[in-house]
Design an enzyme around this catalytic site. Structure first.
Site, PDB file in Angstrom:
ATOM      1  N   LYS A  39    -120.756 -21.105  -3.139  1.00 17.73           N
ATOM      2  CA  LYS A  39    -120.851 -22.637  -2.791  1.00 17.73           C
ATOM      3  C   LYS A  39    -119.333 -23.414  -2.355  1.00 17.73           C
ATOM      4  CE  LYS A  39    -118.681 -25.634  -4.347  1.00 17.73           C
ATOM      5  NZ  LYS A  39    -119.618 -26.956  -3.028  1.00 17.73           N
ATOM      6  N   GLU A  90    -108.222 -17.994  -7.646  1.00 16.39           N
ATOM      7  CA  GLU A  90    -106.978 -18.383  -7.396  1.00 16.39           C
ATOM      8  C   GLU A  90    -106.452 -19.855  -6.797  1.00 16.39           C
ATOM      9  OE1 GLU A  90    -105.660 -16.113  -5.429  1.00 16.39           O
ATOM     10  OE2 GLU A  90    -107.322 -13.843  -5.952  1.00 16.39           O
ATOM     11  N   CYS A 140    -102.756 -21.942   0.495  1.00 15.76           N
ATOM     12  CA  CYS A 140    -102.011 -22.176  -0.982  1.00 15.76           C
ATOM     13  C   CYS A 140     -99.956 -20.908  -0.869  1.00 15.76           C
ATOM     14  CB  CYS A 140    -102.663 -21.563  -1.321  1.00 15.76           C
ATOM     15  SG  CYS A 140    -103.268 -19.780  -0.460  1.00 15.76           S
ATOM     16  N   GLU A 192     -97.409 -29.247  -6.620  1.00 19.52           N
ATOM     17  CA  GLU A 192     -97.537 -29.451  -5.240  1.00 19.52           C
ATOM     18  C   GLU A 192     -98.524 -29.848  -4.107  1.00 19.52           C
ATOM     19  OE1 GLU A 192    -101.884 -26.897  -5.330  1.00 19.52           O
ATOM     20  OE2 GLU A 192    -100.760 -25.438  -3.444  1.00 19.52           O
TER      21      GLU A 192
END
Ligand code: NAD
Length: 535
Positions: free
Chosen positions: A191, A264, A298, A396
């Site tokens: 997906k 992750e 990331c 973040e």
């Protein structure tokens, strides 16, 4: 499917892509749903095309097809599975021009950053094609009382794996989890993020061309909140890459279904410059660490701690290098930094910078939205004097924004680096490799790169990659990246009948005999001690 926006038509004309080609890709989604969603090009905010919005039933059917295909795929010799994946790696290289166009069109990233993704896939394929066959082979282990008993470990695929991937590296971050799952004999339902389905569809097409049988890799497109939970409810393992917030939802759902998952997730990655670092080199590394893919990486550094003795020299060099970066959305290798993904994300980046400046931070460079370049383009931005409680210090940003701060010594830098709930990647700059390794061991991150931003860690495909704390669970890459997709089972045999007191032997004698046997057994070599002797 129509190309409604002139700006997107113009963008398409700069590529090898045509509306027909995009429609062919969209038609690959097996969905009963008549509903479609529109994918937009960040570089222009124009429409790229429509893709089916899979319903819960569409997702269930995709998993059913994958389940039907699984036993045949698992019975296909592993070398044959490896050959298909190697062939796929070759096809990715051969068709790189179209893949780069698609990547740029859907993500708005610069071509120089898109190419990193395209090169990563064949390397992942070769690594697992080479190491995978050994990883899936049954192993003999030491039995309880050798040679009277034996033990062996069999390795079976877990079944159907659900891979949920993000938009920022849609090619790499889908394939890096799909490839080992397939090699291990699982079938996969992928997906992709709703912002980047076309690149995933192109990959499925190439995998089929490489010889992947029907049903072995299914794809479902649509909203994460619809397709995601249904997928997790029907598969046997979930490999998720995305935000920490969604990761918690995925983990809770996987936990409820008692299936395993790897997560992750996000990061607030530190970069440390020690007093003996080559500041020019560190500055170049920091530019790569902070502004690759417009900071939507990331592993990107968002906090820099510099020893006060080299702070001014580092900041001069870093600001100078950053100002030289070109911002653009061209389909060639001219631009250094591309667009942010969309308006919502631009707003988040702007909010972080405004909040930092309002709470006392100074802008050393950047800090401006650049609609003249692209609707969501934002300048590479360096802040200093950031309030430790501001958004940019704690959360973040996932954009081209970094704060830089002087520290008195290496200990303080380590303490500051570890002052975060995240722990994905760190970068340490020093003139001494030994000192770098020492500092690296003190930093609580899944990966630490010494004298490099992130590439040496990511590209070491033989080594595990993943986060600690709020950055996730589990590891991709290396043997760990395939082991997660294998169900191990132990089969033990006895050559002496039941391991219990023989008939007619008093229990006290039997117990005494077992104590002696246990003493002997404790002296038997294990696989680890044999390996130590051989070293
Ligand atoms: P996101 O969590 O919003 O989306 C990721 C994926 O999850 C998408 O496919 C989305 O459709 C799906 N999803 C959304 N809601 C879901 C639900 N309820 N159940 C199941 N799936 C659902 O993340 P994003 O904004 O696309 O990606 C950016 C984030 O990903 C950043 O935080 C970044 O740091 C992180 N990331 C981490 C890594 C890593 O390797 N650690 C790599 C890339 C990105």
């Amino acid at each position: 499917m129509t190309i409604e926006s002139e700006t997107t038509a113009a963008a398409l004309s700069a590529t090898q892509l045509s509306p027909n080609r995009l429609e062919t890709l969209s038609n690959r989604v097996a969905a009963d749903s008549a509903e479609q969603f529109t994918v937009r090009a960040p570089a222009t905010d124009g429409e790229i095309g429509d893709v089916p919005a899979c319903t819960e039933r569409d997702v269930e059917r995709a998993v059913e097809r994958a389940r039907d295909a699984q036993s045949n795929w698992a019975e296909t010799p592993v070398d044959e599975r490896a050959t298909i994946l190697e062939r796929f790696g070759d096809l990715v290289l051969k068709h790189r021009a179209e893949l780069l166009d698609l990547l740029q069109l859907e993500t708005g990233k610069s071509r120089r950053h898109a190419v990193e993704e395209v090169l990563d896939v064949p390397l992942t394929c070769s690594y697992y094609a080479d190491s995978g066959p050994t990883a899936v082979t049954d192993e003999r282990r030491r039995g309880a009382i050798p040679p009277a008993t034996t033990a062996s470990v069999t390795k079976n695929p877990v079944g159907v794996v659900g891979v949920i991937s993000p938009w920022n590296y849609p090619l790499t971050l889908s394939l890096t989890d799909v490839v080992p799952a397939l090699l291990a004999g699982n079938t996969v339902v992928l997906k992709p993020d709703e912002k980047t389905p076309f690149i995933a569809l192109a990959l499925v097409e190439l995998l089929e061309r490489a010889g992947l049988p029907d049903g072995v890799l299914e794809i479902v497109t649509g909203a994460g909140s619809v397709a995601g939970p249904t997928l997790i409810d029907h598969v046997d393992y979930v490999s998720f890459t995305g935000s920490t917030e969604t990761g918690r939802i995925v983990a809770a759902r996987a936990g409820r279904n008692l299936i395993d998952c790897s997560l992750e997730l996000g990061g607030k990655n530190p970069l440390v410059v020690l007093d003996d670092a080559d500041v020019e080199e560190a500055a170049r590394g920091a530019v790569q660490a902070c502004f690759t893919n417009a900071g939507q990486l990331c592993l990107a550094a968002e906090r820099i701690y510099v020893d006060k003795s080299v702070y001014d020299a580092f900041v001069d060099a870093f600001v100078g290098e950053t100002r030289r970066l070109s911002l653009g959305t061209g389909f060639d290798f001219e631009d250094d930094v591309g667009s942010l993904i969309d308006g919502d994300h631009l707003e988040q980046v702007e909010t972080h910078v405004e909040d930092a400046v309002d709470s006392g931070a100074s802008l050393l460079t950047g800090g401006r939205h650049r609609p003249d370049v692209g609707p969501f383009c934002y300048e590479p931005t360096i802040l200093t004097g950031v309030d430790p409680d501001s958004l940019v210090a704690r959360e973040e940003t996932f954009g081209p924004v970094v704060s830089v701060q002087p520290v008195p010594d290496a200990e303080t830098a380590i303490e500051a680096a570890n002052d975060s709930p995240y722990g994905l990647n760190a970068s340490v700059w020093t003139g001494s490799r030994d000192r770098g390794l020492e500092v690296a061991r003190e930093i609580d991150c899944g990966t630490v790169c010494v004298n490099d931003a992130y590439v040496s860690g990511w590209a070491a495909i033989d080594a595990p990659m993943g986060g600690v704390g709020d950055s996730g669970l589990g590891r991709r890459h290396g043997p760990e990246g395939i082991d997660r997709y294998l169900e191990t089972r132990t089969i033990a045999t006895s050559r002496v009948g039941p391991l219990d007191a023989p008939p007619g032997v008093p229990t006290s004698w039997y117990a005494r005999g077992m104590v002696t046997l246990t003493r002997l057994q404790r002296r038997l070599p294990t696989a680890a001690s044999v390996a130590r002797w051989l070293r």
